[in-house]
Design a protein around this motif. Structure first.
Motif, PDB file in Angstrom:
ATOM      1  N   THR A  59       0.830  -1.206   0.000  1.00  0.00           N
ATOM      2  CA  THR A  59       0.000   0.000   0.000  1.00  0.00           C
ATOM      3  C   THR A  59       0.863   1.254   0.000  1.00  0.00           C
ATOM      4  O   THR A  59       0.618   2.203  -0.761  1.00  0.00           O
ATOM      5  N   LEU A  60       1.890   1.264   0.857  1.00  0.00           N
ATOM      6  CA  LEU A  60       2.787   2.418   0.939  1.00  0.00           C
ATOM      7  C   LEU A  60       3.524   2.642  -0.380  1.00  0.00           C
ATOM      8  O   LEU A  60       3.603   3.778  -0.873  1.00  0.00           O
ATOM      9  N   CYS A  61       4.045   1.560  -0.959  1.00  0.00           N
ATOM     10  CA  CYS A  61       4.792   1.678  -2.220  1.00  0.00           C
ATOM     11  C   CYS A  61       3.899   2.170  -3.353  1.00  0.00           C
ATOM     12  O   CYS A  61       4.337   2.957  -4.201  1.00  0.00           O
ATOM     13  N   PHE A  62       2.643   1.723  -3.353  1.00  0.00           N
ATOM     14  CA  PHE A  62       1.734   2.169  -4.408  1.00  0.00           C
ATOM     15  C   PHE A  62       1.438   3.656  -4.289  1.00  0.00           C
ATOM     16  O   PHE A  62       1.490   4.385  -5.276  1.00  0.00           O
ATOM     17  N   ILE A  63       1.127   4.112  -3.070  1.00  0.00           N
ATOM     18  CA  ILE A  63       0.794   5.528  -2.875  1.00  0.00           C
ATOM     19  C   ILE A  63       1.987   6.418  -3.222  1.00  0.00           C
ATOM     20  O   ILE A  63       1.843   7.422  -3.936  1.00  0.00           O
ATOM     21  N   VAL A  64       3.172   6.043  -2.731  1.00  0.00           N
ATOM     22  CA  VAL A  64       4.372   6.832  -3.024  1.00  0.00           C
ATOM     23  C   VAL A  64       4.682   6.785  -4.519  1.00  0.00           C
ATOM     24  O   VAL A  64       5.015   7.805  -5.137  1.00  0.00           O
ATOM     25  N   GLY A  65       4.575   5.588  -5.118  1.00  0.00           N
ATOM     26  CA  GLY A  65       4.873   5.441  -6.541  1.00  0.00           C
ATOM     27  C   GLY A  65       3.919   6.217  -7.423  1.00  0.00           C
ATOM     28  O   GLY A  65       4.340   6.877  -8.386  1.00  0.00           O
ATOM     29  N   LEU A  66       2.630   6.172  -7.095  1.00  0.00           N
ATOM     30  CA  LEU A  66       1.640   6.903  -7.895  1.00  0.00           C
ATOM     31  C   LEU A  66       1.840   8.405  -7.746  1.00  0.00           C
ATOM     32  O   LEU A  66       1.755   9.153  -8.733  1.00  0.00           O
ATOM     33  N   GLY A  67       2.109   8.851  -6.522  1.00  0.00           N
ATOM     34  CA  GLY A  67       2.350  10.279  -6.302  1.00  0.00           C
ATOM     35  C   GLY A  67       3.598  10.762  -7.016  1.00  0.00           C
ATOM     36  O   GLY A  67       3.595  11.838  -7.629  1.00  0.00           O
ATOM     37  N   LEU A  68       4.651   9.968  -6.974  1.00  0.00           N
ATOM     38  CA  LEU A  68       5.890  10.333  -7.654  1.00  0.00           C
ATOM     39  C   LEU A  68       5.701  10.331  -9.166  1.00  0.00           C
ATOM     40  O   LEU A  68       6.220  11.215  -9.871  1.00  0.00           O
ATOM     41  N   SER A  69       4.951   9.364  -9.653  1.00  0.00           N
ATOM     42  CA  SER A  69       4.658   9.293 -11.087  1.00  0.00           C
ATOM     43  C   SER A  69       3.930  10.542 -11.567  1.00  0.00           C
ATOM     44  O   SER A  69       4.241  11.096 -12.624  1.00  0.00           O
ATOM     45  N   TYR A  70       2.974  10.990 -10.766  1.00  0.00           N
ATOM     46  CA  TYR A  70       2.221  12.203 -11.104  1.00  0.00           C
ATOM     47  C   TYR A  70       3.122  13.438 -11.046  1.00  0.00           C
ATOM     48  O   TYR A  70       3.035  14.325 -11.902  1.00  0.00           O
ATOM     49  N   SER A  71       4.018  13.483 -10.060  1.00  0.00           N
ATOM     50  CA  SER A  71       4.858  14.669  -9.850  1.00  0.00           C
ATOM     51  C   SER A  71       5.910  14.852 -10.936  1.00  0.00           C
ATOM     52  O   SER A  71       6.152  15.968 -11.400  1.00  0.00           O
ATOM     53  N   ILE A  72       6.555  13.738 -11.349  1.00  0.00           N
ATOM     54  CA  ILE A  72       7.656  13.851 -12.317  1.00  0.00           C
ATOM     55  C   ILE A  72       7.278  13.341 -13.699  1.00  0.00           C
ATOM     56  O   ILE A  72       8.138  13.235 -14.579  1.00  0.00           O
ATOM     57  N   ASP A  73       5.996  13.016 -13.869  1.00  0.00           N
ATOM     58  CA  ASP A  73       5.464  12.616 -15.178  1.00  0.00           C
ATOM     59  C   ASP A  73       6.184  11.376 -15.734  1.00  0.00           C
ATOM     60  O   ASP A  73       6.765  11.409 -16.820  1.00  0.00           O
ATOM     61  N   THR A  74       6.124  10.286 -14.976  1.00  0.00           N
ATOM     62  CA  THR A  74       6.684   9.012 -15.419  1.00  0.00           C
ATOM     63  C   THR A  74       5.588   7.955 -15.418  1.00  0.00           C
ATOM     64  O   THR A  74       4.543   8.139 -14.771  1.00  0.00           O
ATOM     65  N   PRO A  75       5.754   6.832 -16.123  1.00  0.00           N
ATOM     66  CA  PRO A  75       4.736   5.768 -16.130  1.00  0.00           C
ATOM     67  C   PRO A  75       4.471   5.254 -14.718  1.00  0.00           C
ATOM     68  O   PRO A  75       5.411   4.978 -13.965  1.00  0.00           O
ATOM     69  N   ALA A  76       3.201   5.119 -14.377  1.00  0.00           N
ATOM     70  CA  ALA A  76       2.834   4.726 -13.009  1.00  0.00           C
ATOM     71  C   ALA A  76       3.354   3.339 -12.660  1.00  0.00           C
ATOM     72  O   ALA A  76       3.920   3.134 -11.576  1.00  0.00           O
ATOM     73  N   GLY A  77       3.167   2.369 -13.561  1.00  0.00           N
ATOM     74  CA  GLY A  77       3.564   1.005 -13.276  1.00  0.00           C
ATOM     75  C   GLY A  77       5.039   0.867 -12.950  1.00  0.00           C
ATOM     76  O   GLY A  77       5.423   0.275 -11.925  1.00  0.00           O
ATOM     77  N   SER A  78       5.892   1.412 -13.802  1.00  0.00           N
ATOM     78  CA  SER A  78       7.334   1.293 -13.593  1.00  0.00           C
ATOM     79  C   SER A  78       7.786   2.049 -12.345  1.00  0.00           C
ATOM     80  O   SER A  78       8.680   1.594 -11.620  1.00  0.00           O
TER      81      SER A  78
END
Length: 272
Positions: free
Chosen positions: A231-250
């Motif tokens: 859960t933590l990794c998903f939230i951080v990963g999705l937020g980071l993906s949105y912030s730096i404009d990278t693919p969410a999955g990777s």
């Protein structure tokens, strides 16, 4: 921080991705512990490839992808389970056999149907923009079923995971619960493909479980830790993906990898 969260939740597609992602990662983390302990952790990778082949056929026939992929992947999961129990074909070979064949079929059909390439790309690599209202509803329902069944049959799944022979001796129908694990894994894999993609879906099953096993010792503590880590990794990963404009999955997978490295480091420090 509040402004960033408010801005993040102002987009409808991000809300859908957040809901679907949390449910999928939670479901995957619960099942991943059993799959890793049973040395069947690559089933998610194999089933996601099967799902890609099924979706390619559905798209070519103009049929709703999930209506085709769900039954096909469930059947494939049962077939993988049977093949893995065959002494002539071990689990890894069975997964490689079925996944490579399904992926080849999907790529072949995709090459013949020029009008479906863009849609299938989202299934191969994942896309938070591709999650529709229908996907959201189906994902919520199926994730609820997966989590509920896991909780109800937790003790039986625990027994089958650690000592299948003893479980059989005590009267537990291990074949049924192995099929239940395969069924739940198939459902989780299908609903997670929209977000993670066929190439990365298996990471949600494997990473949180292995990370938690570095620091926890009991099955229950590993399951709880795996749920929290995913859960933590998903939230951080999705937020980071949105912030730096990278693919969410990777991005989510990279965060999981970082957590695994931290867990290995912490384990070594604790042993010293």
């Amino acid at each position: 921080m509040i402004d960033i969260i408010s801005d993040f939740l102002s987009y409808d597609f991000l809300k859908k991705a957040l809901i679907v992602g949390l449910l999928v990662t939670l479901s995957a983390s619960l099942l991943g512990v059993s799959l890793v302990l049973k040395r069947f952790s690559m089933i998610g990778d194999g089933l996601s490839h099967v799902a890609f082949g099924a979706i390619s056929i559905a798209a070519a026939l103009n049929i709703a992808p999930l209506k085709v992929s769900i039954p096909v992947v469930v059947i494939a999961a049962f077939l993988l389970l049977k093949l893995s129990q065959n002494s002539k074909i071990n689990g890894d070979a069975a997964i490689a056999l079925i996944s490579s064949s399904a992926l080849a079929i999907g790529v072949f059909i995709n090459s013949l149907s020029t009008n479906i390439k863009s849609d299938l790309t989202s299934y191969m690599f994942g896309s938070i923009l591709a999650i529709s209202d229908e996907d959201l509803i189906i994902s919520v329902i199926l994730s609820f079923i997966v989590i509920t069944l896991f909780v109800i049959f937790y003790n039986k799944i625990f027994s089958v995971t650690f000592d299948e022979s003893f479980a059989k001796a005590t009267g537990i129908k291990s074949d049924f619960y192995n099929m239940l694990i395969a069924f739940l894994t198939a459902i989780t894999t299908v609903i997670g493909m929209r977000l993670m993609g066929a190439l990365l879906m298996s990471s949600l099953l494997i990473f949180p479980a292995i990370t938690s096993m570095r620091l926890c010792r009991s099955f229950k503590s590993v399951v709880i830790s795996s749920s929290l880590v995913s859960t933590l990794c998903f939230i951080v990963g999705l937020g980071l993906s949105y912030s730096i404009d990278t693919p969410a999955g990777s991005t989510i997978v990279i965060i999981n990898l970082f957590m695994l490295i931290l867990a290995f480091t912490a384990e070594k420090i604790l042993k010293k």
